[in-house]
Design a protein around this motif. Structure first.
Motif, PDB file in Angstrom:
ATOM      1  N   PRO A  53       0.799  -1.237   0.000  1.00 10.17           N
ATOM      2  CA  PRO A  53       0.000   0.000   0.000  1.00 10.17           C
ATOM      3  C   PRO A  53       0.825   1.278   0.000  1.00 10.17           C
ATOM      4  CG  PRO A  53      -0.986  -1.614   1.472  1.00 10.17           C
ATOM      5  CD  PRO A  53       0.300  -2.212   0.986  1.00 10.17           C
ATOM      6  N   GLN A  54       1.924   1.315   0.774  1.00  9.68           N
ATOM      7  CA  GLN A  54       2.735   2.538   0.808  1.00  9.68           C
ATOM      8  C   GLN A  54       3.334   2.838  -0.560  1.00  9.68           C
ATOM      9  OE1 GLN A  54       2.692   0.084   2.999  1.00  9.68           O
ATOM     10  NE2 GLN A  54       2.890   0.828   5.097  1.00  9.68           N
ATOM     11  N   GLU A  55       3.757   1.782  -1.278  1.00 17.10           N
ATOM     12  CA  GLU A  55       4.340   1.978  -2.612  1.00 17.10           C
ATOM     13  C   GLU A  55       3.277   2.413  -3.617  1.00 17.10           C
ATOM     14  OE1 GLU A  55       8.038  -1.197  -2.580  1.00 17.10           O
ATOM     15  OE2 GLU A  55       6.012  -1.958  -2.876  1.00 17.10           O
ATOM     16  N   VAL A  56       2.046   1.926  -3.437  1.00 17.09           N
ATOM     17  CA  VAL A  56       0.944   2.351  -4.308  1.00 17.09           C
ATOM     18  C   VAL A  56       0.721   3.852  -4.148  1.00 17.09           C
ATOM     19  CG1 VAL A  56      -1.535   2.165  -4.733  1.00 17.09           C
ATOM     20  CG2 VAL A  56      -0.190   0.099  -4.356  1.00 17.09           C
ATOM     21  N   GLU A  57       0.717   4.323  -2.905  1.00 15.26           N
ATOM     22  CA  GLU A  57       0.528   5.756  -2.663  1.00 15.26           C
ATOM     23  C   GLU A  57       1.656   6.571  -3.295  1.00 15.26           C
ATOM     24  OE1 GLU A  57      -1.910   7.684  -1.623  1.00 15.26           O
ATOM     25  OE2 GLU A  57      -3.041   5.819  -1.683  1.00 15.26           O
ATOM     26  N   GLU A  58       2.899   6.072  -3.191  1.00  9.38           N
ATOM     27  CA  GLU A  58       4.035   6.768  -3.807  1.00  9.38           C
ATOM     28  C   GLU A  58       3.879   6.813  -5.323  1.00  9.38           C
ATOM     29  OE1 GLU A  58       7.513   4.753  -2.431  1.00  9.38           O
ATOM     30  OE2 GLU A  58       7.150   5.285  -0.328  1.00  9.38           O
ATOM     31  N   LEU A  59       3.439   5.691  -5.921  1.00  7.99           N
ATOM     32  CA  LEU A  59       3.219   5.662  -7.368  1.00  7.99           C
ATOM     33  C   LEU A  59       2.163   6.690  -7.760  1.00  7.99           C
ATOM     34  CD1 LEU A  59       3.485   4.439 -10.246  1.00  7.99           C
ATOM     35  CD2 LEU A  59       1.679   2.839  -9.585  1.00  7.99           C
ATOM     36  N   PHE A  60       1.069   6.746  -6.999  1.00  6.23           N
ATOM     37  CA  PHE A  60       0.003   7.680  -7.341  1.00  6.23           C
ATOM     38  C   PHE A  60       0.479   9.130  -7.213  1.00  6.23           C
ATOM     39  CE2 PHE A  60      -3.752   4.600  -6.415  1.00  6.23           C
ATOM     40  CZ  PHE A  60      -3.353   3.836  -7.496  1.00  6.23           C
ATOM     41  N   ASP A  61       1.330   9.396  -6.219  1.00  2.32           N
ATOM     42  CA  ASP A  61       1.929  10.737  -6.117  1.00  2.32           C
ATOM     43  C   ASP A  61       2.760  11.032  -7.375  1.00  2.32           C
ATOM     44  OD1 ASP A  61       0.818  11.223  -3.657  1.00  2.32           O
ATOM     45  OD2 ASP A  61       2.607  10.649  -2.523  1.00  2.32           O
ATOM     46  N   ASN A  62       3.505  10.025  -7.838  1.00  2.00           N
ATOM     47  CA  ASN A  62       4.291  10.181  -9.067  1.00  2.00           C
ATOM     48  C   ASN A  62       3.385  10.474 -10.258  1.00  2.00           C
ATOM     49  OD1 ASN A  62       6.543   7.494  -8.114  1.00  2.00           O
ATOM     50  ND2 ASN A  62       6.771   9.684  -7.761  1.00  2.00           N
ATOM     51  N   LEU A  63       2.259   9.775 -10.350  1.00  2.00           N
ATOM     52  CA  LEU A  63       1.342   9.973 -11.482  1.00  2.00           C
ATOM     53  C   LEU A  63       0.746  11.374 -11.437  1.00  2.00           C
ATOM     54  CD1 LEU A  63      -0.581   6.576 -11.790  1.00  2.00           C
ATOM     55  CD2 LEU A  63       1.580   7.281 -12.820  1.00  2.00           C
ATOM     56  N   ARG A  64       0.414  11.840 -10.243  1.00  2.00           N
ATOM     57  CA  ARG A  64      -0.135  13.201 -10.132  1.00  2.00           C
ATOM     58  C   ARG A  64       0.903  14.237 -10.555  1.00  2.00           C
ATOM     59  NH1 ARG A  64      -2.012  10.636  -5.079  1.00  2.00           N
ATOM     60  NH2 ARG A  64      -4.162   9.952  -5.486  1.00  2.00           N
ATOM     61  N   GLU A  65       2.179  13.956 -10.248  1.00  2.00           N
ATOM     62  CA  GLU A  65       3.252  14.859 -10.659  1.00  2.00           C
ATOM     63  C   GLU A  65       3.390  14.869 -12.177  1.00  2.00           C
ATOM     64  OE1 GLU A  65       5.582  17.840 -10.114  1.00  2.00           O
ATOM     65  OE2 GLU A  65       4.759  16.813  -8.354  1.00  2.00           O
ATOM     66  N   LEU A  66       3.313  13.684 -12.788  1.00  2.00           N
ATOM     67  CA  LEU A  66       3.366  13.592 -14.256  1.00  2.00           C
ATOM     68  C   LEU A  66       2.245  14.424 -14.868  1.00  2.00           C
ATOM     69  CD1 LEU A  66       4.018   9.753 -14.751  1.00  2.00           C
ATOM     70  CD2 LEU A  66       5.656  11.587 -15.106  1.00  2.00           C
ATOM     71  N   LYS A  67       1.067  14.307 -14.284  1.00  2.00           N
ATOM     72  CA  LYS A  67      -0.099  15.032 -14.795  1.00  2.00           C
ATOM     73  C   LYS A  67       0.106  16.540 -14.657  1.00  2.00           C
ATOM     74  CE  LYS A  67      -4.046  14.953 -12.517  1.00  2.00           C
ATOM     75  NZ  LYS A  67      -5.315  14.482 -11.933  1.00  2.00           N
ATOM     76  N   ARG A  68       0.628  16.970 -13.503  1.00  2.00           N
ATOM     77  CA  ARG A  68       0.884  18.408 -13.300  1.00  2.00           C
ATOM     78  C   ARG A  68       1.861  18.951 -14.330  1.00  2.00           C
ATOM     79  NH1 ARG A  68       0.069  17.338  -7.693  1.00  2.00           N
ATOM     80  NH2 ARG A  68       2.222  16.656  -7.377  1.00  2.00           N
ATOM     81  N   GLU A  69       2.774  18.093 -14.768  1.00  2.00           N
ATOM     82  CA  GLU A  69       3.767  18.507 -15.768  1.00  2.00           C
ATOM     83  C   GLU A  69       3.228  18.403 -17.195  1.00  2.00           C
ATOM     84  OE1 GLU A  69       6.811  19.755 -15.487  1.00  2.00           O
ATOM     85  OE2 GLU A  69       6.865  19.779 -13.300  1.00  2.00           O
ATOM     86  N   GLY A  70       1.934  18.069 -17.328  1.00  2.00           N
ATOM     87  CA  GLY A  70       1.304  18.048 -18.641  1.00  2.00           C
ATOM     88  C   GLY A  70       1.329  16.718 -19.361  1.00  2.00           C
ATOM     89  N   LEU A  71       1.861  15.667 -18.717  1.00  2.00           N
ATOM     90  CA  LEU A  71       1.878  14.352 -19.352  1.00  2.00           C
ATOM     91  C   LEU A  71       0.519  13.671 -19.216  1.00  2.00           C
ATOM     92  CD1 LEU A  71       4.971  14.992 -18.935  1.00  2.00           C
ATOM     93  CD2 LEU A  71       5.296  12.529 -18.942  1.00  2.00           C
ATOM     94  N   THR A  72       0.288  12.710 -20.087  1.00  2.00           N
ATOM     95  CA  THR A  72      -0.974  11.962 -20.104  1.00  2.00           C
ATOM     96  C   THR A  72      -0.684  10.516 -19.737  1.00  2.00           C
ATOM     97  OG1 THR A  72      -1.794  13.405 -21.863  1.00  2.00           O
ATOM     98  CG2 THR A  72      -2.939  11.297 -21.550  1.00  2.00           C
ATOM     99  N   VAL A  73      -1.485   9.959 -18.841  1.00  2.00           N
ATOM    100  CA  VAL A  73      -1.290   8.584 -18.385  1.00  2.00           C
ATOM    101  C   VAL A  73      -2.524   7.758 -18.698  1.00  2.00           C
ATOM    102  CG1 VAL A  73      -0.857   7.086 -16.398  1.00  2.00           C
ATOM    103  CG2 VAL A  73       0.236   9.341 -16.514  1.00  2.00           C
ATOM    104  N   ILE A  74      -2.310   6.600 -19.345  1.00  2.00           N
ATOM    105  CA  ILE A  74      -3.388   5.622 -19.550  1.00  2.00           C
ATOM    106  C   ILE A  74      -3.094   4.457 -18.605  1.00  2.00           C
ATOM    107  CG2 ILE A  74      -4.546   4.092 -21.186  1.00  2.00           C
ATOM    108  CD1 ILE A  74      -3.678   6.026 -23.412  1.00  2.00           C
TER     109      ILE A  74
END
Length: 522
Positions: free
Chosen positions: A181-202
């Motif tokens: 679970p802790q690593e899942v939360e870290e991954l989701f933080d990473n995905l939100r950062e990618l999104k803030r930088e304008g990247l698109t995630v599928i």
């Protein structure tokens, strides 16, 4: 869905637009008339049951398959993707469910491999990797050896590989399957950062609660076609499950206790040596009784794989013993152990569970070639094996045009259902199950849990290893935590939370599992 910017200008074109995508294979229409629009700078989730066509669709978008019909547009421009290199040229990268990393290379060498022309292989490449890590919150020391990294860091390296190649659209296939679970939360933080930088995630996933927490939009695929695109703020996991499989979201749970006094599998002070003689399984003792499911929780790479391989006779024990119903089987062959009544759902279904180029009925025989219905005397019973394969396909809902289809033609989840059905056949005394529902949809999960519950009530003893902590907690009578090859704690499945279990698995201080007992720590 794109919205008009506040400045009044036109909405930007979709990052990806799929229209009327159809893909046929011999005997199977994997995708038909798929329509998906992915807005730029968003996390777009794609969910669906096994065999729904998610993987085929993503392989089409990544240039691994050519669609038979339909169009693909990237940032508003039609594209033809004939290969992954074409996809990369158009800014599309993919992180596969099974990591593609070389353990004997460093982080930097893994990231640069195959893309040496971008920034060379020296200081410039190292600086670029460090910059990407800082920018997207994925800092991993470029000089570390891959074999020294945990699963979460390995995943970051896979994402860094894609970013390094210039991807602005990233496909993640089941990215949380092996994370605590802790690593899942870290991954989701990473995905939100990618999104803030304008990247698109599928984002492809079976875990509906995770999809609801991280996605901006969710597309549901059923039987090869899109059935809905929904706002996660306006739906629930139960509603998504209904869209996916036409049923309610299953819950892993055991009912009344069926544990008896009869010990079916006893492991006593087992030690298994790895490379260089270091113990990868260290002084492990446990018992599994008839009618009991014993769960092992641990971050991958902490000895659970080697423990299972020792029990199955695939890896020699350095010391200690393994007994099946009172009979010492420590030095027995894998075939002898299986024929004595031990079923085995392997961690890696492709390496240890299937002959991918053989038809399903031949895979039914695999590992059971000495017993009915697969054999009559010394001969393979073709008719018996075929009839029993038909039974498994029906009972376990294996989506296939027929039993003569090769195993490689099935989706991963349908391959898993075939293996579980085979290993639950023939009334085994013990089932060794490594990740039995990994990569299967909610409907198949429910079916596998039901089969496990039924077999447990009939006296089956189960050793369950899983990365799904909800599954471990819900489906275990007894729960142990493995860390660096040792059983370091036990937890009460009735009271422990996934977060407490995750802390114990990583060796973190503070929140310990409920009713934790030290099991031979330092």
């Amino acid at each position: 869905m794109s919205s008009t910017p506040s400045g009044g200008g036109e909405a930007p074109p979709a990052a990806v637009e799929l229209r009327g995508i159809t893909k046929r294979f011999p005997g199977v229409v994997a995708n038909h008339d798929i329509d998906i629009t992915v807005a730029p700078g968003t996390v777009h989730a794609i969910v669906g049951e096994n065999g729904a066509g998610k993987s085929t669709l993503m392989k089409t978008l990544y240039g691994m398959h050519r669609p038979d019909e339909g169009t693909i547009a990237v940032h508003g421009r039609p594209v033809r993707l004939n290969s992954p290199s074409d996809a990369i040229k158009h800014g599309i990268g993919m992180v596969h469910q099974h990591f593609m990393l070389a353990d004997n290379l460093t982080v930097m060498e893994n990231v640069v491999l195959g893309a040496e022309g971008r920034h060379g292989i020296g200081a410039k490449a190292r600086a670029r990797i460090a910059e990407l890590g800082r920018r997207y919150g994925m800092g991993v020391d470029p000089g570390l050896l891959m074999e020294d990294l945990g699963v979460g860091d390995r995943q970051r390296v896979e994402i860094l590989k894609v970013l390094y190649r210039g991807a602005g659209i990233i496909i993640l296939d089941e990215p949380t399957a092996v994370l605590v679970p802790q690593e899942v939360e870290e991954l989701f933080d990473n995905l939100r950062e990618l999104k803030r930088e304008g990247l698109t995630v599928i984002f492809i996933s079976h875990k509906l609660d995770e999809v609801l927490s991280v996605a901006d939009e969710i597309t549901v695929i059923r039987r090869g076609t899109t059935v809905a695109t929904v706002d996660p703020g306006a739906t629930t996991a139960r509603e998504l499950a209904t869209l996916m499989v036409g049923g309610e979201l299953p819950v892993p749970e055991l009912r009344e206790s069926t544990v008896t006094d009869q010990v079916m599998l006893r492991i006593d002070r087992l030690r298994v040596a790895g490379q260089g003689g270091r113990a990868v399984v260290d002084d492990v003792s446990l018992e599994i009784r008839s009618g009991e499911i014993v769960g092992i929780a641990g971050v991958e790479g902490n000895g659970q794989s080697e423990l299972i391989e020792a029990v199955m006779g695939m890896r020699p024990a350095d010391s200690g013993s393994i007994a099946l119903g009172g009979t010492d089987i420590t030095s027995w062959s894998t075939l002898a152990i299986r024929e004595a009544g031990v079923g085995y759902v392997p961690e890696d279904r492709h390496r240890h569970g299937l002959l991918l180029e053989s038809p399903l009925w031949e895979n039914r025989v695999l590992g059971h070639q000495g017993r009915p219905p697969s054999a009559k005397g010394p001969w393979i019973d073709r008719g018996g094996a075929r009839a029993d394969t038909e039974r498994i396909v029906a009972d376990y809902d294996v989506r296939t045009p027929g039993i003569d289809v090769i195993a490689d033609a099935l989706s991963g989840g349908n391959q898993q259902k075939l293996i579980v059905g085979r290993e639950m056949s023939g009334a085994p005394k013990v089932l060794v199950a490594a990740h039995p529902t990994r990569g299967v949809d909610v409907g198949a999960q429910a079916a596998i849990w039901d089969h496990l519950r039924r077999a447990r009530a009939e006296g089956l003893a189960v050793l369950l290893v899983s990365a799904d902590l909800d599954e471990l907690i819900g489906m275990s009578d007894t729960l142990h935590v493995i860390l660096r090859g040792r059983l370091v704690a036990s937890a009460d499945p009735m009271t422990v939370t996934p977060e407490q279990l995750g802390s114990a698995m990583t060796g973190a201080g503070g929140s310990e599992p409920d009713d934790t007992k030290d099991e031979g720590g330092a």
